[in-house]
Design a protein around this motif. Structure first.
Motif, PDB file in Angstrom:
ATOM      1  N   ASP A  95     -27.236  38.017 -23.914  1.00  0.00           N
ATOM      2  CA  ASP A  95     -27.300  36.999 -22.863  1.00  0.00           C
ATOM      3  C   ASP A  95     -28.330  37.447 -21.824  1.00  0.00           C
ATOM      4  N   PRO A  96     -29.601  36.984 -21.979  1.00  0.00           N
ATOM      5  CA  PRO A  96     -30.668  37.451 -21.074  1.00  0.00           C
ATOM      6  C   PRO A  96     -30.379  37.236 -19.588  1.00  0.00           C
ATOM      7  N   ASN A  97     -29.437  36.342 -19.264  1.00  0.00           N
ATOM      8  CA  ASN A  97     -29.114  36.112 -17.852  1.00  0.00           C
ATOM      9  C   ASN A  97     -28.705  37.385 -17.107  1.00  0.00           C
ATOM     10  N   VAL A  98     -28.240  38.387 -17.811  1.00  0.00           N
ATOM     11  CA  VAL A  98     -27.764  39.591 -17.121  1.00  0.00           C
ATOM     12  C   VAL A  98     -28.900  40.338 -16.433  1.00  0.00           C
ATOM     13  N   VAL A  99     -30.126  40.169 -16.950  1.00  0.00           N
ATOM     14  CA  VAL A  99     -31.282  40.797 -16.290  1.00  0.00           C
ATOM     15  C   VAL A  99     -32.384  39.785 -15.954  1.00  0.00           C
ATOM     16  N   PHE A 100     -32.193  38.546 -16.421  1.00  0.00           N
ATOM     17  CA  PHE A 100     -33.188  37.486 -16.214  1.00  0.00           C
ATOM     18  C   PHE A 100     -32.415  36.185 -16.025  1.00  0.00           C
ATOM     19  N   PRO A 101     -31.889  35.948 -14.812  1.00  0.00           N
ATOM     20  CA  PRO A 101     -30.857  34.919 -14.623  1.00  0.00           C
ATOM     21  C   PRO A 101     -31.401  33.495 -14.528  1.00  0.00           C
ATOM     22  N   LEU A 102     -32.078  33.076 -15.567  1.00  0.00           N
ATOM     23  CA  LEU A 102     -32.704  31.756 -15.532  1.00  0.00           C
ATOM     24  C   LEU A 102     -31.671  30.627 -15.622  1.00  0.00           C
ATOM     25  N   ASP A 103     -30.735  30.727 -16.572  1.00  0.00           N
ATOM     26  CA  ASP A 103     -29.677  29.703 -16.650  1.00  0.00           C
ATOM     27  C   ASP A 103     -28.883  29.670 -15.346  1.00  0.00           C
ATOM     28  N   THR A 104     -28.578  30.852 -14.839  1.00  0.00           N
ATOM     29  CA  THR A 104     -27.776  30.942 -13.611  1.00  0.00           C
ATOM     30  C   THR A 104     -28.483  30.235 -12.466  1.00  0.00           C
ATOM     31  N   LEU A 105     -29.775  30.503 -12.314  1.00  0.00           N
ATOM     32  CA  LEU A 105     -30.514  29.875 -11.214  1.00  0.00           C
ATOM     33  C   LEU A 105     -30.659  28.367 -11.425  1.00  0.00           C
ATOM     34  N   ARG A 106     -30.855  27.955 -12.682  1.00  0.00           N
ATOM     35  CA  ARG A 106     -30.935  26.507 -12.937  1.00  0.00           C
ATOM     36  C   ARG A 106     -29.620  25.830 -12.564  1.00  0.00           C
ATOM     37  N   SER A 107     -28.499  26.516 -12.831  1.00  0.00           N
ATOM     38  CA  SER A 107     -27.195  25.963 -12.432  1.00  0.00           C
ATOM     39  C   SER A 107     -27.096  25.852 -10.920  1.00  0.00           C
ATOM     40  N   LEU A 108     -27.600  26.873 -10.218  1.00  0.00           N
ATOM     41  CA  LEU A 108     -27.508  26.848  -8.758  1.00  0.00           C
ATOM     42  C   LEU A 108     -28.398  25.743  -8.177  1.00  0.00           C
ATOM     43  N   VAL A 109     -29.486  25.422  -8.880  1.00  0.00           N
ATOM     44  CA  VAL A 109     -30.304  24.282  -8.450  1.00  0.00           C
ATOM     45  C   VAL A 109     -29.512  22.992  -8.646  1.00  0.00           C
ATOM     46  N   SER A 110     -28.877  22.839  -9.805  1.00  0.00           N
ATOM     47  CA  SER A 110     -28.128  21.579 -10.017  1.00  0.00           C
ATOM     48  C   SER A 110     -26.929  21.476  -9.079  1.00  0.00           C
ATOM     49  N   GLU A 111     -26.402  22.618  -8.656  1.00  0.00           N
ATOM     50  CA  GLU A 111     -25.302  22.576  -7.684  1.00  0.00           C
ATOM     51  C   GLU A 111     -25.796  22.344  -6.252  1.00  0.00           C
ATOM     52  N   GLY A 112     -27.129  22.411  -6.054  1.00  0.00           N
ATOM     53  CA  GLY A 112     -27.671  22.180  -4.727  1.00  0.00           C
ATOM     54  C   GLY A 112     -27.697  23.409  -3.831  1.00  0.00           C
ATOM     55  N   VAL A 113     -27.415  24.587  -4.389  1.00  0.00           N
ATOM     56  CA  VAL A 113     -27.450  25.814  -3.585  1.00  0.00           C
ATOM     57  C   VAL A 113     -28.880  26.122  -3.145  1.00  0.00           C
ATOM     58  N   ILE A 114     -29.836  25.928  -4.080  1.00  0.00           N
ATOM     59  CA  ILE A 114     -31.259  26.031  -3.765  1.00  0.00           C
ATOM     60  C   ILE A 114     -31.925  24.727  -4.214  1.00  0.00           C
ATOM     61  N   ARG A 115     -33.059  24.436  -3.599  1.00  0.00           N
ATOM     62  CA  ARG A 115     -33.693  23.142  -3.918  1.00  0.00           C
ATOM     63  C   ARG A 115     -34.331  23.175  -5.298  1.00  0.00           C
ATOM     64  N   GLU A 116     -35.133  24.217  -5.540  1.00  0.00           N
ATOM     65  CA  GLU A 116     -35.853  24.264  -6.817  1.00  0.00           C
ATOM     66  C   GLU A 116     -36.341  25.672  -7.089  1.00  0.00           C
TER      67      GLU A 116
ATOM     68  N   GLN B 129     -23.619  34.592  -3.936  1.00  0.00           N
ATOM     69  CA  GLN B 129     -23.374  35.540  -2.843  1.00  0.00           C
ATOM     70  C   GLN B 129     -24.650  36.276  -2.437  1.00  0.00           C
ATOM     71  N   ALA B 130     -25.420  36.662  -3.449  1.00  0.00           N
ATOM     72  CA  ALA B 130     -26.656  37.401  -3.153  1.00  0.00           C
ATOM     73  C   ALA B 130     -27.632  36.509  -2.386  1.00  0.00           C
ATOM     74  N   LEU B 131     -27.796  35.277  -2.819  1.00  0.00           N
ATOM     75  CA  LEU B 131     -28.752  34.383  -2.160  1.00  0.00           C
ATOM     76  C   LEU B 131     -28.292  34.026  -0.745  1.00  0.00           C
ATOM     77  N   ALA B 132     -26.991  34.029  -0.516  1.00  0.00           N
ATOM     78  CA  ALA B 132     -26.479  33.721   0.829  1.00  0.00           C
ATOM     79  C   ALA B 132     -27.000  34.728   1.854  1.00  0.00           C
ATOM     80  N   LEU B 133     -27.360  35.931   1.377  1.00  0.00           N
ATOM     81  CA  LEU B 133     -27.870  36.945   2.315  1.00  0.00           C
ATOM     82  C   LEU B 133     -29.152  36.479   3.004  1.00  0.00           C
ATOM     83  N   PHE B 134     -29.892  35.573   2.349  1.00  0.00           N
ATOM     84  CA  PHE B 134     -31.105  35.048   2.992  1.00  0.00           C
ATOM     85  C   PHE B 134     -30.759  34.297   4.277  1.00  0.00           C
ATOM     86  N   GLU B 135     -29.562  33.739   4.331  1.00  0.00           N
ATOM     87  CA  GLU B 135     -29.165  32.968   5.509  1.00  0.00           C
ATOM     88  C   GLU B 135     -28.271  33.744   6.469  1.00  0.00           C
TER      89      GLU B 135
END
Lengths: 164, 116
Positions: free
Chosen positions: A100-121, B42-48
């Motif tokens: 599971d490359p996400n453990v060192v290259f969290p691409l799926d994880t970050l894409r999920s956080l984008v869809s959740e609205g945590v980050i814009r893009e 949690q890690a990204l929240a540190l930016f804020e």
């Protein structure tokens, strides 16, 4: 569950390992000055995030990294299926990263956080390189400026660094 | 992100999020997307939330004991070949098709298994 709360001191551990093998001590990067500090001028949910990972990650079809002071980098489009992502390195156990490359290259994880609205893009390409570069001079002079330029070109607001 | 606290503390970056996991799992255990998301959120929240530089322990513990083994003196590194190290031969062929054998040539790196 690991119950020992003390982090492993890898600097001390590596010093002892090298010493027992008869190698000269490695000089770890050390900075005493206060680090540069910048605050985010917008909410995280409006930010563009760049990803830089040092675990020897490449995309199938790209030339893999060498394991000796390779100061090149690879660019992996953020839409890439992780089934196309590979990991090689000389200094860490690759089993989980290949599963599971996400453990060192969290691409799926970050894409999920984008869809959740945590980050814009996400910035359009993730940047990867080969950690374990023993020449800090070459790292600073050859690799870092290239990565910084790419991050600026992609107009990232924040950057997530994932070493192994 | 970091799972090597002493090394990152020595580098002294503006912000660091520490996960006390075995090396090779900085962003969490494999195939656990819920936990991986929680860690990065949690890690990204540190930016804020951070108002000054520092290293923050995110408070996670690995689901299995691992430190006793990791503290034993041993050298698990594989040789540092100066040719491209592909995960498998199919990758090498794919790279050769794109870049030609002179650029892409290399040997295949075995998955690293600790010698115990």
């Amino acid at each position: 569950m690991e119950t020992d709360p003390t982090p492993i001191d890898y600097i001390a551990h590596t010093r002892e390992t090298y010493s027992s093998l008869g190698y000269p001590p490695y000089r770890w990067a050390h900075n005493d000055d206060p680090p540069p500090w910048a605050t985010l001028d917008k909410p995280l949910e409006e930010a563009r995030l760049g990803l830089i990972a040092s675990g020897g990650v490449y995309q199938r079809g790209q030339v893999a990294f060498t394991h000796r002071d390779d100061v090149t980098h690879r660019e992996i489009p953020i839409g890439t299926d992780l089934a196309e992502v590979r990991v090689t390195h000389f200094a860490f156990d690759l089993e989980a990263a290949r599963q599971d490359p996400n453990v060192v290259f969290p691409l799926d994880t970050l894409r999920s956080l984008v869809s959740e609205g945590v980050i814009r893009e996400l910035a359009p390409t993730a940047l990867t390189f080969m950690g374990g570069i023993y020449s800090q001079r070459r790292l600073s002079a050859e690799l870092v400026p290239v990565l910084v330029d790419r991050i600026l070109e992609m107009e990232c607001d924040v950057v997530l660094l994932v070493p192994v | 992100m970091t799972s090597a606290r002493s090394i990152t503390a020595s580098v002294n970056p503006p912000r660091a999020a520490f996960t006390d996991f075995p090396l090779g799992h900085t962003c969490g255990p494999p195939d656990n997307p819920v936990l991986q998301r929680s860690i990065l959120r949690q890690a990204l929240a540190l930016f804020e939330t951070r108002s000054e530089p520092g290293l923050v322990d995110l408070g996670y513990r690995w689901h299995q004991p691992w430190k006793e083994e990791a503290r034993r003196l041993q050298d698990h590194r594989t040789p540092r070949y100066d040719t491209p190290q592909y995960q498998n031969q199919d990758d090498r062929k794919a790279a050769e098709a794109s870049y030609g054998p002179e650029i892409a040539c290399g040997v295949c790196a075995p998955s690293q298994v600790p010698r115990t």
